[in-house]
Design a protein around this motif. Structure first.
Motif, PDB file in Angstrom:
ATOM      1  N   ARG A   1       0.840  -1.193   0.000  1.00  0.00           N
ATOM      2  CA  ARG A   1       0.000   0.000   0.000  1.00  0.00           C
ATOM      3  C   ARG A   1       0.879   1.248   0.000  1.00  0.00           C
ATOM      4  NH1 ARG A   1      -5.052   1.925   1.558  1.00  0.00           N
ATOM      5  NH2 ARG A   1      -5.055   3.733   2.942  1.00  0.00           N
ATOM      6  N   ALA A   2       0.588   2.174  -0.930  1.00  0.00           N
ATOM      7  CA  ALA A   2       1.410   3.381  -1.050  1.00  0.00           C
ATOM      8  C   ALA A   2       1.022   4.449  -0.041  1.00  0.00           C
ATOM      9  CB  ALA A   2       1.299   3.950  -2.465  1.00  0.00           C
ATOM     10  N   PHE A   3      -0.192   4.359   0.514  1.00  0.00           N
ATOM     11  CA  PHE A   3      -0.657   5.375   1.452  1.00  0.00           C
ATOM     12  C   PHE A   3      -0.014   5.174   2.822  1.00  0.00           C
ATOM     13  CE2 PHE A   3      -3.888   5.363  -1.786  1.00  0.00           C
ATOM     14  CZ  PHE A   3      -4.271   6.696  -1.889  1.00  0.00           C
ATOM     15  N   PHE A   4       0.853   6.103   3.216  1.00  0.00           N
ATOM     16  CA  PHE A   4       1.491   6.042   4.527  1.00  0.00           C
ATOM     17  C   PHE A   4       0.727   6.885   5.542  1.00  0.00           C
ATOM     18  CE2 PHE A   4       4.926   5.077   1.530  1.00  0.00           C
ATOM     19  CZ  PHE A   4       5.353   3.856   2.037  1.00  0.00           C
ATOM     20  N   THR A   5       0.033   7.932   5.081  1.00  0.00           N
ATOM     21  CA  THR A   5      -0.779   8.777   5.957  1.00  0.00           C
ATOM     22  C   THR A   5      -2.120   9.042   5.267  1.00  0.00           C
ATOM     23  OG1 THR A   5      -0.126  10.931   5.060  1.00  0.00           O
ATOM     24  CG2 THR A   5       1.333   9.953   6.696  1.00  0.00           C
ATOM     25  N   ASP A   6      -3.084   9.516   6.041  1.00  0.00           N
ATOM     26  CA  ASP A   6      -4.412   9.808   5.487  1.00  0.00           C
ATOM     27  C   ASP A   6      -4.392  10.999   4.540  1.00  0.00           C
ATOM     28  OD1 ASP A   6      -5.525   7.731   6.892  1.00  0.00           O
ATOM     29  OD2 ASP A   6      -6.168   8.973   8.589  1.00  0.00           O
ATOM     30  N   THR A   7      -3.353  11.798   4.587  1.00  0.00           N
ATOM     31  CA  THR A   7      -3.285  12.977   3.719  1.00  0.00           C
ATOM     32  C   THR A   7      -2.601  12.688   2.386  1.00  0.00           C
ATOM     33  OG1 THR A   7      -1.195  13.717   4.694  1.00  0.00           O
ATOM     34  CG2 THR A   7      -3.236  14.535   5.714  1.00  0.00           C
ATOM     35  N   ASP A   8      -2.079  11.488   2.222  1.00  0.00           N
ATOM     36  CA  ASP A   8      -1.398  11.157   0.960  1.00  0.00           C
ATOM     37  C   ASP A   8      -2.374  11.182  -0.209  1.00  0.00           C
ATOM     38  OD1 ASP A   8       1.031  10.889   2.143  1.00  0.00           O
ATOM     39  OD2 ASP A   8       1.055   8.701   2.168  1.00  0.00           O
ATOM     40  N   CYS A   9      -1.868  11.607  -1.354  1.00  0.00           N
ATOM     41  CA  CYS A   9      -2.670  11.669  -2.580  1.00  0.00           C
ATOM     42  C   CYS A   9      -1.810  11.190  -3.743  1.00  0.00           C
ATOM     43  CB  CYS A   9      -3.146  13.104  -2.821  1.00  0.00           C
ATOM     44  SG  CYS A   9      -4.011  13.328  -4.403  1.00  0.00           S
ATOM     45  N   PHE A  10      -2.406  10.393  -4.628  1.00  0.00           N
ATOM     46  CA  PHE A  10      -1.646   9.852  -5.756  1.00  0.00           C
ATOM     47  C   PHE A  10      -2.289  10.172  -7.106  1.00  0.00           C
ATOM     48  CE2 PHE A  10      -0.264   7.511  -2.080  1.00  0.00           C
ATOM     49  CZ  PHE A  10       1.119   7.542  -2.229  1.00  0.00           C
TER      50      PHE A  10
END
Length: 380
Positions: free
Chosen positions: A300-309
């Motif tokens: 999973r690339a999301f490390f925090t809830d604020t990450d956006c891809f």
């Protein structure tokens, strides 16, 4: 869809996810999601939209994309590869796509030349007749969003400036009946609801109607503020009422087992929308195209809830040909990533602007357009 077409899309999606995970800024993968606007003309004059007639309407320069323009763009380097690798394309713009006399020709071209790509249409439903229902159900994967915005004829007429509520609901029912007839999940059907002070009290009832219509998902959207008229319609004027109605709608949706999701915009900082229920894009029809390569366990690339891809996954084109990574960024014209009329696809996709977004978006100092996005609010 041939096994080769499916494999290409799966491999591109897998590579894209790995490049997200490692934070690559120059990508070998192509976008997963392309939005290609086909026009901005419309047959309705909704209160919550931009002006459609009069002197003020002239600033928007409403027009349609011709088939000749569309096919010419696809001849530029990279476009055919991109559409052969992407797993969905949005074929619509700021308006009613079926108002474009060349829309069917564009749709047919994409379906015939890029087998397996999921085609998404967003329509007000007034022109989405039986022929279009049969056409959309004949392709392997598609999604249709109907912009309904009301649970009653009276409110529909007031908001949409039209008495076509029954035609729209009849067209939705025909599509869902046809889907049941063929025992298929295609197309995925969403009903959208631009929430305003005029219709917010009907939102719980709209959930009931959406279930009755046979929809898969409800999308509740903020009113975008363009002028004094839309500012008066905004839920920011009564956030307590808005939150109360949204909570009721969520409760009904859970009881009736229909997905409901909320979309807010940077113009609104109010917390009248409840937290979105657990939802991810793979729950819709395109989830069937998820990565099947068992040997590729992608973290999973999301490390925090604020990450956006979005800068890795999306390539969104505005009606004037300018490219942005998401809908939100289109309100900041200085953050354009390029123009499809001046550059080829590859020069935009791995150009300096896109690479800057990928480098900075998930840092503590994201680009200004990202810093005001609701997703990034916890950074404050």
């Amino acid at each position: 869809m041939s096994n080769l077409c499916r494999l290409i899309r799966e491999k591109n999606r897998a590579l894209n996810r790995w490049e997200q995970y490692y934070g690559k800024d120059e990508l070998k993968s192509f976008p997963l999601h392309i939005q290609f606007p086909t026009g901005t003309t419309c047959n309705l004059k909704c209160l919550f939209c931009t002006e459609r007639d009069g002197i003020k309407a002239k600033r928007y320069d409403y027009k349609n994309l011709s088939f000749e323009q569309f096919s010419a763009i696809l001849k530029y380097d990279g476009w055919r590869h991109a559409l052969s690798c992407a797993y969905k394309i949005e074929l619509y713009g700021w308006g009613e796509p079926l108002c474009n006399p060349d829309y069917e020709k564009i749709f047919n071209y994409v379906a015939a030349n890029f087998p397996g790509i999921g085609i998404i249409i967003s329509t007000n439903g007034t022109m989405f007749n039986q022929k279009w229902s049969e056409k959309i159900i004949s392709i392997e994967m598609s999604e249709v969003n109907f912009s309904v915005n009301s649970a009653s004829k009276k409110t529909y007429h007031r908001l949409m400036g039209s008495d076509l509520f029954e035609r729209v609901t009849s067209n939705i029912r025909y599509l869902t009946d046809l889907r049941n007839k063929y025992n298929t999940k295609n197309p995925y059907i969403t009903l959208s609801y631009v929430a305003t002070l005029e219709n917010i009290k009907e939102l719980p009832e709209f959930v009931d109607l959406s279930v009755d219509y046979g929809a898969d998902c409800i999308i509740v959207q903020d009113t975008m503020i363009f002028n004094e008229k839309t500012e008066k319609l905004s839920l920011t004027n009564d956030p307590v009422l808005a939150y109360k109605m949204c909570e009721r709608a969520v409760k009904k949706a859970k009881e009736q087992k229909i997905m409901i999701t909320f979309i807010s915009f940077e113009t609104h900082k109010g917390n009248y929308f409840p937290p979105n229920p657990e939802y991810n894009d793979d729950q819709n029809i395109f989830g069937a195209q998820d990565i099947h390569c068992e040997h590729e366990k992608i973290p999973r690339a999301f490390f925090t809830d604020t990450d956006c891809f979005d800068p890795w996954e999306r390539f969104m084109i505005r009606a004037d040909g300018e490219v942005f990574p998401c809908c939100q960024s289109q309100t900041f014209p200085e953050f354009t990533l390029g123009s499809i009329y001046e550059q080829n696809f590859l020069n935009i996709w791995n150009g300096d602007a896109y690479r800057y977004f990928r480098k900075m978006i998930n840092t503590s100092t994201p680009p200004q357009v990202c810093a005001v996005c609701p997703r990034k609010e916890p950074l404050e």
